[in-house]
Write an enzyme that holds these catalytic residues in place. Structure first.
Site, PDB file in Angstrom:
ATOM      1  N   ASP A 283      -1.521  -0.341   7.957  1.00  0.00           N
ATOM      2  CA  ASP A 283      -0.893   0.214   6.770  1.00  0.00           C
ATOM      3  C   ASP A 283       0.405  -0.533   6.461  1.00  0.00           C
ATOM      4  OD1 ASP A 283      -0.903   2.437   4.775  1.00  0.00           O
ATOM      5  OD2 ASP A 283       0.980   2.957   5.761  1.00  0.00           O
ATOM      6  N   GLU A 330      -3.544  -3.908   4.738  1.00  0.00           N
ATOM      7  CA  GLU A 330      -3.250  -3.075   3.560  1.00  0.00           C
ATOM      8  C   GLU A 330      -2.074  -3.735   2.853  1.00  0.00           C
ATOM      9  OE1 GLU A 330      -1.268  -1.218   1.104  1.00  0.00           O
ATOM     10  OE2 GLU A 330      -0.520  -0.067   2.823  1.00  0.00           O
ATOM     11  N   ASP A 383      -4.607   7.905  -0.487  1.00  0.00           N
ATOM     12  CA  ASP A 383      -3.430   8.104  -1.326  1.00  0.00           C
ATOM     13  C   ASP A 383      -3.770   8.224  -2.811  1.00  0.00           C
ATOM     14  OD1 ASP A 383      -1.523   8.143   0.670  1.00  0.00           O
ATOM     15  OD2 ASP A 383      -1.198   5.981   0.621  1.00  0.00           O
TER      16      ASP A 383
END
Length: 496
Positions: A283, A330, A383
């Site tokens: 992430d 990401e 998200d």
């Protein structure tokens, strides 16, 4: 599909037969990957992205029946963990109370044979020693953050020298919990692998200030050693999700100190993740190129500065230890040439999210026809809004562009459900992309609306609670997904 979202009797998904049946469902549709969110313990907002440990697992996922099968609890104790509330909402509070009580009682019943296995597990996972001590002291201090403990306990080196052995007995319980967690998960992962499905895990870039990692490795973070408080914290500037940016508040890494140490903490972290998962999505990968730094005490992340990350100096060290590390970068959010360069140098696939591409005024890199082969293309992430929710909330121009781009003709674009025509057109656009891997959230397989959204970035309340039922999973149009996986040649793994 995160573990917390799976069906179970216990108020939250666990490593039980529902996990295995979900794997069967994926295999039946010829999917090759199952992506989960981070397995780390959650914070007070139930976020797995701000955890007390970068290594430990969330004990709420432990299956009570698994403890019964080990002879560590009774059926009546298992029944005390059964949840009477809604099957569509994860009740973290109920699960935390009942599961910890069950684990405390189960711990009292371990025998020498199991104790030996736990010691072997600790030897194989050195992070467990610091984490279990951290949790033992934290529990003794009514779970206050570590910097509010007495000074001799807050300062790890002093604690280790003077008090460590006073907490060995208390820490044994936390070692037991982690052993059970990873033993149960390994059974699920082995089953998924046997069905031809690889598990994609998720690694948060940062750790929480109130974590075993910061407490035990203070020099590796930009923290005032005297005041025991950070001077700078992490976040991102204004972006797609927030006009004020996102103020995460995590401490910033001291990359100079980490470099002198040979990045040993990070190497251990990546190694641990590669044993828990088959592939690791990192992430906020862009922070390895450059990261947004905000003054501690700021109300928003609007004002900050970009700082240079460790770049290829770090990843070259990783590749020496893990030469073929299967990583997804990401790389979403505010971009820069340094991020592009780092992606090229590492060779990792980046991410594309089709919702970000539906701007009627641009030829976005997130549109499927622009996607590079070495990328993972998402219908939506945890998200994002669901596709149906996005269609309802988009402005007319962007919605019309999205529907035209994906070839939607006739019918009501607002109709959801398992056979939603508008959702299917968008899904097929992603499946048609050049990206070597396509990914879909479970909610979008069902055509659910925004009420099924997993997370709204920057909003701390009421996130991470989506759950589903066995009946919902069984209602998915399996033949449809089996057909498009075959039609678009997505029936085998492509991530390198």
């Amino acid at each position: 599909m995160h573990i917390s979202s799976l069906p179970s009797q216990y108020g939250i998904g666990v490593f039980d037969k529902n996990c295995l049946e979900f794997v069967d469902t994926l295999a039946d549709m010829n999917f090759s990957y199952w992506q989960v969110l981070p397995f780390n313990p959650v914070d007070d907002s139930n976020s797995p992205y701000c955890s007390a440990s970068a290594f430990a697992g969330n004990c709420l996922f432990i299956d009570p029946m698994g403890l019964y099968e080990m002879g560590l609890c009774s059926l009546s104790e298992v029944r005390s963990n059964i949840y009477a509330g809604s099957p569509y909402t994860a009740d973290y509070e109920f699960a935390a109370k009942t599961r910890m009580e069950l684990l405390k009682n189960a711990f009292l019943r371990i025998d020498e044979k199991l104790a030996v296995k736990i010691r072997e597990f600790e030897n194989e996972n050195p992070w467990l020693t610091d984490f279990s001590l951290f949790m033992a002291v934290k529990e003794a201090n009514n779970f206050k953050p570590w910097w509010q403990w007495d000074d001799e306990f807050a300062r790890f080196n002093v604690f280790k020298e003077k008090h460590r052995y006073d907490y060995e007995e208390r820490s044994a319980f936390w070692k037991f919990c982690q052993y059970i967690f990873f033993t149960q998960w390994q059974r699920v992962k082995d089953y998924a692998n046997s069905k031809g499905i690889a598990v994609i895990g998720d690694m948060p870039i940062y750790v929480a200030m109130d974590s075993a990692d910061v407490w035990a490795n203070l020099p590796m973070f930009m923290i005032d050693g005297e005041k025991l408080s950070p001077e700078k914290v992490a976040g991102v500037p204004p972006d797609y999700f927030s006009e004020d940016g996102q103020l995460w508040g995590n401490p910033i890494y001291n990359w100079d100190a980490m470099k002198k140490d040979g990045y040993s903490w990070w190497l251990r972290r990546i190694g641990a993740a590669l044993t828990v998962y088959d592939v690791v999505r990192i992430d906020h990968f862009r922070a390895f190129a450059s990261f947004w730094e905000v003054d501690a005490g700021s109300d928003t992340a609007k004002i900050g500065q970009w700082k240079k990350g460790p770049g290829m100096d770090f990843w070259s060290k990783v590749f020496k230890v893990y030469p073929d590390a299967p990583v997804i970068a990401e790389d979403l959010g505010v971009f820069g040439e340094d991020v592009v360069e780092l992606l090229n140098d590492t060779g990792f696939p980046g991410m594309k999210v089709v919702q970000f591409g539906f701007d009627s005024n641009s030829d976005s890199s997130h549109l499927p026809h622009n996607a590079p082969i070495n990328s993972v293309n998402y219908v939506g992430t945890h998200d994002n809004n669901t596709i149906l929710g996005w269609l309802w909330e988009a402005n007319e121009n962007d919605r019309r562009f999205a529907l035209d781009y994906c070839g939607f003709e006739g019918g009501n674009w607002g109709d959801g459900g398992y056979k939603s025509k508008s959702c299917r057109k968008i899904i097929e656009a992603v499946w048609r992309s050049s990206s070597n891997t396509a990914m879909i959230a479970f909610q979008d397989m069902c055509g659910f609306g925004s009420d099924a959204r997993m997370n709204i970035p920057g909003v701390p309340e009421k996130n991470w609670r989506f759950r589903t039922t066995k009946e919902t999973i069984d209602s998915i149009d399996r033949e449809y997904f089996k057909r498009i996986n075959s039609l678009f040649r997505r029936t085998y793994p492509q991530i390198k």
